[in-house]
Design an enzyme around this catalytic site. Sequence first.
Site, mmCIF file in Angstrom:
data_model
loop_
_atom_site.group_PDB
_atom_site.id
_atom_site.type_symbol
_atom_site.label_atom_id
_atom_site.label_comp_id
_atom_site.label_asym_id
_atom_site.label_seq_id
_atom_site.Cartn_x
_atom_site.Cartn_y
_atom_site.Cartn_z
ATOM 1 N N GLU A 58 0.812 -1.216 0.000
ATOM 2 C CA GLU A 58 0.000 0.000 0.000
ATOM 3 C C GLU A 58 0.850 1.273 0.000
ATOM 4 O O GLU A 58 0.589 2.226 0.730
ATOM 5 C CB GLU A 58 -1.000 -0.027 1.164
ATOM 6 N N GLU A 175 -5.292 -8.463 -2.324
ATOM 7 C CA GLU A 175 -5.996 -8.346 -1.043
ATOM 8 C C GLU A 175 -7.376 -7.755 -1.293
ATOM 9 O O GLU A 175 -7.488 -6.701 -1.919
ATOM 10 C CB GLU A 175 -5.193 -7.452 -0.096
#
Length: 399
Positions: A58, A175
Amino acid sequence: MICSSIQVITFGLNALRGRKQIRKGVWGGAWNSSNAQEFMEYTVSMNYPIDSWEFGNELSGSGIGASVGAEQCGKDLVELQKIVDQLYENSSKPLVLAPGGFYDKQWFAKLLDVSGPNVVRGMTHHIYNLGAGNDPHVANRILDPQHLSRVSDTFRDLQLTIQRHGPWSAPWVGEAGGAYNSGSRTVSNTFLDSFWYLDQLGQSAKYDTKVYCRQTLIGGNYGLLDTDTYVPNPDYYSALLWHRLMGNGVLSIDFGGTSYLRAYAHCGKQKGGIALLLINLSQNMGSMVTVRNDLNVGLAQGQGITRDSSFVHGLKRTVSWVGSKASDGLEKREEYHLTAQDGNRFARTMLLNGVPLELTEDGDIPPMYPVQVSASSPIYVAPLSIAFVVFPDFEADAC
């Protein structure tokens, strides 16, 4: 991150090591690869099978808490690929994945341009399209077809970005858990959660997603297994049916009518033919679905989708009809209907053809038997239900 089974392992590497914070949330400087290389050398010495190494978590775009520029990240990935080339034989070389973050078109394109051919073999991105887990509107979003369809823009855009900037790579969902911040305490572990989950599996497959990793197996409200008891949540059984029935070949479906009925078609996985996934988001209206595979039937002859009435459902692959074998009335199809216990959409127990899906006395997964139905009869999809339907004798050219 473990995908499919414990034998296929993707390990995430710390991509911030060695960098310095330039300003709040933005990190710069070259990556220090020494720690990662030592760990990778250890796994090689122990003969641990690693399918792929993922760089970062991220950090793409504006990042979540921290971000790294795409150009610098691309240069670091070239270094990571050199380490992989040095440590592994060609026959067992793990893939390099990146960036493990939320999709940002310009950032992802720049990363591929800078890293160059045959470095990033999987573009991993995260999806939490339902909002925060404590948002009271999570349940409503799951049953909103327009909201569910928005994620298709991400799948489509990423596919185009890869085609234009890195055709050696492939899209991966690294994810996805529906609602972020560990999911929703009142929704993510219930029957209702399977509606967005299976719908997103169908959408991702349409846009050539090669891997889809669910967040999580165990942990948080969105775990496939209950965090305390390890008893499967409803999404576990939904994922298991998808895994058993839906093959890799993806077929397109063209039909008009209500958007509350979602439909996906794949080549059958175990018995050949085709497998359909039908998702009825409507809480009040059921649908009767007739699958027709006549080569001479045109779309104009279809009646469209009408509530509680039959409609002609044309299966097409681009411009040519995939079905060629006419039913003689003796062929059978297999149906797996998923509903909520006691009709409660927030139930923790899912029913398969009216039978509760619960562990056996020995703690094993229960048998998941279909019902056998004449292949030529209409399929009834009850309100707020999900149906997998397998046509073993349907001849599809693409399969």
